[in-house]
Motif scaffolding. Structure first.
Motif, PDB file in Angstrom:
ATOM      1  N   THR A 707       0.748  -1.121   0.024  1.00  0.00           N
ATOM      2  CA  THR A 707       0.058   0.105  -0.163  1.00  0.00           C
ATOM      3  C   THR A 707       0.832   1.282   0.259  1.00  0.00           C
ATOM      4  OG1 THR A 707      -0.233  -0.086   2.250  1.00  0.00           O
ATOM      5  CG2 THR A 707      -1.834  -1.264   1.275  1.00  0.00           C
ATOM      6  N   ALA A 708       0.325   2.303  -0.538  1.00  0.00           N
ATOM      7  CA  ALA A 708       1.052   3.574  -0.433  1.00  0.00           C
ATOM      8  C   ALA A 708       1.372   4.035   0.886  1.00  0.00           C
ATOM      9  CB  ALA A 708       0.497   4.614  -1.585  1.00  0.00           C
ATOM     10  N   THR A 709       2.375   4.775   1.073  1.00  0.00           N
ATOM     11  CA  THR A 709       2.500   5.210   2.518  1.00  0.00           C
ATOM     12  C   THR A 709       2.422   6.628   2.567  1.00  0.00           C
ATOM     13  OG1 THR A 709       4.144   3.370   3.035  1.00  0.00           O
ATOM     14  CG2 THR A 709       4.188   5.402   4.486  1.00  0.00           C
ATOM     15  N   THR A 710       1.692   7.303   3.047  1.00  0.00           N
ATOM     16  CA  THR A 710       1.516   8.821   3.167  1.00  0.00           C
ATOM     17  C   THR A 710       2.583   9.491   4.318  1.00  0.00           C
ATOM     18  OG1 THR A 710      -0.282   8.834   4.613  1.00  0.00           O
ATOM     19  CG2 THR A 710      -0.456   8.428   2.212  1.00  0.00           C
ATOM     20  N   VAL A 711       2.307  10.777   4.419  1.00  0.00           N
ATOM     21  CA  VAL A 711       3.164  11.547   5.257  1.00  0.00           C
ATOM     22  C   VAL A 711       2.433  11.270   6.678  1.00  0.00           C
ATOM     23  CG1 VAL A 711       3.525  14.075   6.154  1.00  0.00           C
ATOM     24  CG2 VAL A 711       3.911  13.345   3.702  1.00  0.00           C
ATOM     25  N   SER A 712       1.147  11.013   6.953  1.00  0.00           N
ATOM     26  CA  SER A 712       0.339  10.829   8.105  1.00  0.00           C
ATOM     27  C   SER A 712       0.728   9.696   8.632  1.00  0.00           C
ATOM     28  CB  SER A 712      -1.060  11.211   7.918  1.00  0.00           C
ATOM     29  OG  SER A 712      -1.501  10.127   6.936  1.00  0.00           O
ATOM     30  N   ASP A 713       0.945   8.645   7.562  1.00  0.00           N
ATOM     31  CA  ASP A 713       1.456   7.336   8.323  1.00  0.00           C
ATOM     32  C   ASP A 713       2.883   7.569   8.692  1.00  0.00           C
ATOM     33  OD1 ASP A 713      -0.649   6.120   7.093  1.00  0.00           O
ATOM     34  OD2 ASP A 713      -0.143   5.680   5.326  1.00  0.00           O
ATOM     35  N   ALA A 714       3.625   8.340   8.217  1.00  0.00           N
ATOM     36  CA  ALA A 714       5.006   8.403   8.628  1.00  0.00           C
ATOM     37  C   ALA A 714       5.071   9.231   9.989  1.00  0.00           C
ATOM     38  CB  ALA A 714       5.799   9.285   7.632  1.00  0.00           C
ATOM     39  N   LEU A 715       4.179  10.104   9.896  1.00  0.00           N
ATOM     40  CA  LEU A 715       4.146  10.895  11.536  1.00  0.00           C
ATOM     41  C   LEU A 715       3.591  10.102  12.685  1.00  0.00           C
ATOM     42  CD1 LEU A 715       2.678  14.348  10.253  1.00  0.00           C
ATOM     43  CD2 LEU A 715       4.870  13.869  10.921  1.00  0.00           C
ATOM     44  N   LEU A 716       2.601   9.260  12.269  1.00  0.00           N
ATOM     45  CA  LEU A 716       2.216   8.341  13.306  1.00  0.00           C
ATOM     46  C   LEU A 716       3.225   7.179  13.701  1.00  0.00           C
ATOM     47  CD1 LEU A 716      -1.427   7.468  11.951  1.00  0.00           C
ATOM     48  CD2 LEU A 716      -0.772   8.660  14.155  1.00  0.00           C
ATOM     49  N   ALA A 717       4.202   6.673  12.539  1.00  0.00           N
ATOM     50  CA  ALA A 717       5.151   5.782  12.699  1.00  0.00           C
ATOM     51  C   ALA A 717       6.412   6.245  13.773  1.00  0.00           C
ATOM     52  CB  ALA A 717       5.711   5.222  11.461  1.00  0.00           C
ATOM     53  N   ILE A 733       5.748  20.579   7.693  1.00  0.00           N
ATOM     54  CA  ILE A 733       6.133  19.064   7.503  1.00  0.00           C
ATOM     55  C   ILE A 733       7.074  19.369   6.344  1.00  0.00           C
ATOM     56  CG2 ILE A 733       5.511  16.742   7.316  1.00  0.00           C
ATOM     57  CD1 ILE A 733       2.952  17.500   8.618  1.00  0.00           C
ATOM     58  N   LEU A 734       8.199  18.822   6.118  1.00  0.00           N
ATOM     59  CA  LEU A 734       9.370  18.626   5.166  1.00  0.00           C
ATOM     60  C   LEU A 734       9.563  17.188   4.702  1.00  0.00           C
ATOM     61  CD1 LEU A 734      11.419  21.773   6.121  1.00  0.00           C
ATOM     62  CD2 LEU A 734       9.765  21.698   4.473  1.00  0.00           C
ATOM     63  N   VAL A 735       9.502  16.883   3.778  1.00  0.00           N
ATOM     64  CA  VAL A 735      10.123  15.554   3.209  1.00  0.00           C
ATOM     65  C   VAL A 735      11.129  15.668   1.970  1.00  0.00           C
ATOM     66  CG1 VAL A 735       9.738  13.279   2.132  1.00  0.00           C
ATOM     67  CG2 VAL A 735       8.045  14.472   3.514  1.00  0.00           C
ATOM     68  N   ASN A 736      12.752  15.499   2.529  1.00  0.00           N
ATOM     69  CA  ASN A 736      13.661  15.740   1.943  1.00  0.00           C
ATOM     70  C   ASN A 736      13.651  17.268   1.479  1.00  0.00           C
ATOM     71  OD1 ASN A 736      14.086  12.942   1.474  1.00  0.00           O
ATOM     72  ND2 ASN A 736      12.928  12.867  -0.350  1.00  0.00           N
ATOM     73  N   GLY A 737      13.369  17.875   2.684  1.00  0.00           N
ATOM     74  CA  GLY A 737      13.646  19.483   2.675  1.00  0.00           C
ATOM     75  C   GLY A 737      12.543  20.078   1.759  1.00  0.00           C
ATOM     76  N   GLN A 738      11.661  19.467   1.445  1.00  0.00           N
ATOM     77  CA  GLN A 738      10.548  20.244   0.712  1.00  0.00           C
ATOM     78  C   GLN A 738       9.061  19.957   1.438  1.00  0.00           C
ATOM     79  OE1 GLN A 738      10.781  21.635  -2.262  1.00  0.00           O
ATOM     80  NE2 GLN A 738      13.115  21.252  -2.114  1.00  0.00           N
ATOM     81  N   PRO A 739       8.286  21.388   1.477  1.00  0.00           N
ATOM     82  CA  PRO A 739       7.108  21.148   2.247  1.00  0.00           C
ATOM     83  C   PRO A 739       6.235  20.107   1.381  1.00  0.00           C
ATOM     84  CG  PRO A 739       7.975  23.405   1.502  1.00  0.00           C
ATOM     85  CD  PRO A 739       8.826  22.604   0.925  1.00  0.00           C
ATOM     86  N   ASP A 741       2.211  17.816   2.224  1.00  0.00           N
ATOM     87  CA  ASP A 741       0.971  17.786   2.606  1.00  0.00           C
ATOM     88  C   ASP A 741       0.757  16.662   3.496  1.00  0.00           C
ATOM     89  OD1 ASP A 741      -1.651  18.529   3.746  1.00  0.00           O
ATOM     90  OD2 ASP A 741      -2.399  18.916   1.904  1.00  0.00           O
ATOM     91  N   PHE A 742      -0.455  16.240   4.522  1.00  0.00           N
ATOM     92  CA  PHE A 742      -0.606  15.137   5.130  1.00  0.00           C
ATOM     93  C   PHE A 742      -0.691  13.880   4.213  1.00  0.00           C
ATOM     94  CE2 PHE A 742      -1.390  17.922   8.561  1.00  0.00           C
ATOM     95  CZ  PHE A 742      -0.724  17.336   9.747  1.00  0.00           C
ATOM     96  N   THR A 743      -1.408  14.146   2.953  1.00  0.00           N
ATOM     97  CA  THR A 743      -1.833  13.115   1.989  1.00  0.00           C
ATOM     98  C   THR A 743      -0.637  12.692   1.134  1.00  0.00           C
ATOM     99  OG1 THR A 743      -2.965  14.786   0.750  1.00  0.00           O
ATOM    100  CG2 THR A 743      -4.100  13.403   2.395  1.00  0.00           C
ATOM    101  N   ASP A 744       0.361  13.383   1.078  1.00  0.00           N
ATOM    102  CA  ASP A 744       1.410  13.318   0.124  1.00  0.00           C
ATOM    103  C   ASP A 744       2.208  11.946   0.294  1.00  0.00           C
ATOM    104  OD1 ASP A 744       1.113  15.396  -1.523  1.00  0.00           O
ATOM    105  OD2 ASP A 744       2.394  16.631  -0.363  1.00  0.00           O
ATOM    106  N   PRO A 745       2.581  11.363  -0.517  1.00  0.00           N
ATOM    107  CA  PRO A 745       3.174   9.946  -0.356  1.00  0.00           C
ATOM    108  C   PRO A 745       4.671  10.184   0.035  1.00  0.00           C
ATOM    109  CG  PRO A 745       3.280  10.405  -2.610  1.00  0.00           C
ATOM    110  CD  PRO A 745       2.530  11.605  -2.028  1.00  0.00           C
ATOM    111  N   VAL A 746       5.254   8.981   0.904  1.00  0.00           N
ATOM    112  CA  VAL A 746       6.557   8.665   1.310  1.00  0.00           C
ATOM    113  C   VAL A 746       7.020   7.725   0.726  1.00  0.00           C
ATOM    114  CG1 VAL A 746       8.031   8.685   3.287  1.00  0.00           C
ATOM    115  CG2 VAL A 746       6.168  10.065   3.357  1.00  0.00           C
TER     116      VAL A 746
END
Length: 822
Positions: A707-717, A733-739, A741-746
């Motif tokens: 399943t696709a992992t989102t930013v919200s899944d990562a925050l919970l983890a 919230i930044l992923v690899n230095g880029q802003p 959203d909660f629903t963006d994939p990780v």
């Protein structure tokens, strides 16, 4: 030219050789033609005794008629005196082209002629006959012989017969006939003799070192001779002698003293026209034309719609110039002059003359000096004229000859002074000079007839039967070639045994003399065998040395292989085997020799229905140090071999967390986020990565879709704790230095960062304090792969914030979930 084996060339201890060549394949023929003196000197004593009153029965079995002559040989004047003669025509067409088609009918005519003659002469037991030249084959052969001193008649005879056998061998090798054993030699003529490179007419009484005879021999299909023998046996007659019709005729009309001339004799019968040619003192060729008097009779029969026998009678009367009357098949009556019969068939007569002339040119090369026509067909009107015209010769050089006088024969009755009496008189003369009668012998239970022109041996019978003794000898056994290192070693097979020859029940050889009724059996030899060689016959066991494995003493011996596979001393070798013998140089080779699999035990199992193998790689220590199987081994080395005896399912399938989770980085720490589920069974039962596996297990392995992992899944983890709502703090919230959203994939390997910003103070001043106040709790331990395996217990759930129940499925989070209300 091929050389003839002396064992089959002549019944002599002298060395002899012979060579042969084919001169004609279908029409030419050769036979015996010798002077009376030569035949008496060189030939075997004839069957007829030489006393006064001894009878010879000559029988000319022709297409239209049978002529018999009985004569007595008188020693006082050395002449044959004709005692009686008779002739009888066939009532049906029992013979065609000189070949017997109806044996009983022909035998009935012979029987009547025989009885007529016996009434005048007494019992007749045998008869001399002649064969027509239908399907002739002529072979010319040379035979050589070393001679010392005065050449005798016996030596000359042996040389002649060596040439005959050379011709017979040449026929077999020429492939001009399908089965040479189905052909008989019906006669021969010696073309010339050569003594030490000097050509002579006769060798008897000469002295020299090397003599040679050139012979022309004639062969006819066995069927022709067999049918003639059958007709004679039906009348209780044996075949005393056999010759060829043109040979018989030439002995009557062309004596040896005239054979230096280029003369042609044509014996025109009813079915065939046989040709013989003399030149340079000998008979040089024989031939046959499959046309004769019956062609003219048939033409008259067709033109006037007549029975064949009536047409034959009309032809003869017209040839004599008589007028003829007859009634055709429709009942119409005819009264015609001779010219009215002959003129319509002149084209047929001219066609016959043309065929005869063509054969003469083929055999002689050009027109001869003279042509003599004999036989009943020679009386055909205008035939001699047409032959002369076709050959471009003067008309007076082509003539019809009658036997008014024959050397060696007296008391000729008037009925024998006709062209068709030439052949029976010639048969009579040849039979008195040299008898070529048959012997019946059996080779491997099959009957063969041989001409008894000398003392015959088993070699003659095998030659007549077309048997090559070499084919009956056993073949040598196949040899054995093996490679020993860089050397080759050959072991020959055993020799085959020679074929055995039995004459009756006794062992014989090729030179054993045979007689009438002899039974010869060829017993094939046995083939040789391939040698049996074992590995131990070539190499011995290699050098032995000692090592210690797991504290036990092991004696390792040098390895011997065949084609790369280890073999013991009793193994049989095959052709082409490669044998190698070398000492063990590596740890792996030593372990294998000692019975320890270097790469470990093999476990065979089925994974999702497919056969699969897993190697339980052992831990190996050499002299207490970790080692690989390629390392060298030495005398006295100590080896520890620790086998992986209990492999686990996780080891076999090589399961890792990466199969069911992704890895992210948050505040310099690594976190695993579940992304897929795995279901395992072993032999139909639920299993886990720690389940022990045995040989033959059936394993199923099913992994759910990732399943696709989102930013919200990562925050919970990472157990992110958002600030309270009253804290006047916001975060990014930044992923690899880029802003994000909660629903963006990780994705696997991404870096997650949360930046807090105070709403009351500058971000640069407030951030440290706020960061200090808002530090997240200690990260929970990353879930292991086992937490994602479906087992009978409640399924382990992905890590969630503390407030989330452990037995509920994770749900998608929104910003409201991260607003503190305290």
């Amino acid at each position: 030219m091929p050389t003839i084996d002396k064992s089959t060339a002549a019944a002599t201890k002298k060395t002899s050789a012979a060579a042969a060549k084919t001169t004609k394949t279908t029409k030419q023929a050769a036979s015996k033609s010798k002077t009376s003196k030569t035949a008496k000197a060189a030939g075997k004593e004839p069957a007829a005794a030489k006393g006064t009153g001894d009878r010879i029965f000559s029988l000319d079995i022709g297409t239209r008629s049978v002529i018999g002559i009985v004569a007595e040989y008188h020693e006082d004047d050395e002449q044959l005196h004709v005692v009686a003669t008779d002739r009888l025509e066939h009532t049906t067409r029992a013979m065609l082209d000189g070949q017997i088609h109806d044996v009983p009918q022909v035998a009935a005519v012979i029987e009547k002629v025989k009885k007529s003659l016996e009434a005048k002469t007494g019992p007749l037991k045998n008869a001399a006959v002649a064969a027509a030249g239908r399907a002739l084959y002529t072979m010319t052969a040379e035979a050589e012989m070393d001679v010392n001193g005065l050449i005798t008649a016996e030596q000359q005879r042996n040389l002649d017969f060596a040439g005959v056998q050379a011709a017979q061998a040449a026929l077999a090798e020429s492939h001009t006939v399908d089965d040479p054993t189905r052909y008989y030699c019906v006669g021969y003529s010696t073309i010339r003799y050569v003594l030490d490179d000097i050509q002579l007419k006769m060798l008897i009484g000469q002295r020299g070192k090397k003599a040679k005879a050139v012979v022309i021999a004639t062969f006819l299909p066995r069927q022709v001779i067999d049918s003639m023998q059958s007709a004679l046996h039906a009348t209780n007659l044996e075949m005393r002698a056999l010759t060829l019709e043109p040979i018989a005729a030439i002995n009557v009309l062309i004596p040896p003293t005239m054979r230096h001339l280029n003369l042609v004799l044509v014996d025109i019968g009813a079915g065939t026209s046989d040709v013989a040619i003399t030149k340079n003192g000998s008979v040089i060729a024989y031939g046959m034309v499959p046309l004769a008097g019956d062609e003219i009779t048939e033409a008259i029969s067709q033109r006037f719609l007549l029975d064949f026998n009536i047409a034959e009678d009309i032809k003869r009367r017209a040839a004599n110039g008589e007028d003829v009357t007859f009634t055709d098949i429709l009942g119409m009556d005819y009264a015609l002059k001779a010219s009215e019969i002959i003129d319509p068939v002149l084209p047929n007569i001219e066609n016959l003359a043309g065929a005869i002339a063509k054969q003469i040119i083929e055999l002689n090369g050009d027109a001869p000096q003279a042509v003599m026509l004999v036989g009943g067909g020679s009386l055909t009107p205008h035939l001699a004229e047409f032959v002369a015209e076709a050959l471009g010769m003067p008309a007076n050089r082509v003539a019809v000859r009658k036997p008014d006088r024959v050397d060696g024969i007296t008391d000729l009755p008037e009925e024998l002074h006709s062209p068709d009496a030439v052949t029976p008189l010639g048969i009579l003369k040849i039979a008195s000079l040299n008898t070529l009668h048959f012997l019946s012998v059996y080779v491997n239970d099959e009957e063969y007839s041989l001409f008894n022109f000398r003392e015959l041996t088993i070699s003659d019978a095998l030659l007549n039967a077309g048997i090559n003794m070499r084919k009956y000898n056993g073949h040598p056994g196949l040899g054995l070639m093996v490679n020993i290192g860089t050397e080759k070693k050959f072991f020959p097979g055993t020799l085959g045994t020679f074929a055995k020859i039995l004459l009756g029940d006794e062992e014989a050889d090729l030179d054993t003399v045979i007689h009438d009724g002899a039974r010869i059996t060829i017993i094939p030899g046995e083939n040789g065998t391939t040698p049996s060689v074992r590995l131990g016959d070539l190499v011995t066991a290699g050098q032995e040395y000692t090592i210690y494995i797991n504290g036990r003493e092991k004696h390792i011996r040098q390895r011997v292989t065949i084609n790369g596979k280890e073999a013991d001393a009793d193994q049989l070798l095959a052709d082409g085997d490669t044998i190698e013998s070398r000492e063990f140089k590596s740890l792996g080779e030593a372990l294998l020799a000692a019975g320890y699999p270097p790469t470990g035990r093999k476990i065979h199992y089925k994974l999702n229905g497919s056969d699969t193998t897993y190697s339980c790689t052992p831990e190996i220590l050499l002299n207490d140090n970790p080692a690989s199987i390629s390392m060298p081994i030495h005398e006295g080395d100590h080896v520890e071999y620790i086998a992986d005896e209990e492999p686990k399912l996780g080891d076999i399938l090589n399961l890792s967390n990466s199969d069911t989770s992704i890895v992210i980085y948050y505040e310099n720490a690594e976190y695993q986020i579940p992304s897929a589920g795995v279901e395992l069974t072993v032999n139909g039962r639920k299993a886990s990565p720690g389940t022990l596996i045995d040989d033959g297990c059936e394993i199923t392995y099913v992994k759910s879709e990732r399943t696709a992992t989102t930013v919200s899944d990562a925050l919970l983890a990472v157990n992110f704790q958002p600030p309270a709502a009253t804290s006047r703090v916001t975060f990014t919230i930044l992923v690899n230095g880029q802003p994000v959203d909660f629903t963006d994939p990780v994705k696997n390997g991404d870096s997650l960062e949360v930046r807090l910003t105070s709403l009351e103070a500058p971000a640069t001043a407030a951030a440290p304090a706020m960061n200090a106040a808002m530090q997240p709790a200690e990260p929970a331990p990353a879930p292991s792969i086992s937490s994602f395996i479906h087992t009978p217990q409640p399924a382990a759930q992905p890590i969630t914030p503390p407030a989330a129940p452990a037995d509920t499925q994770p749900r998608r989070r929104t910003i409201a979930d991260f607003i503190r209300t305290d």
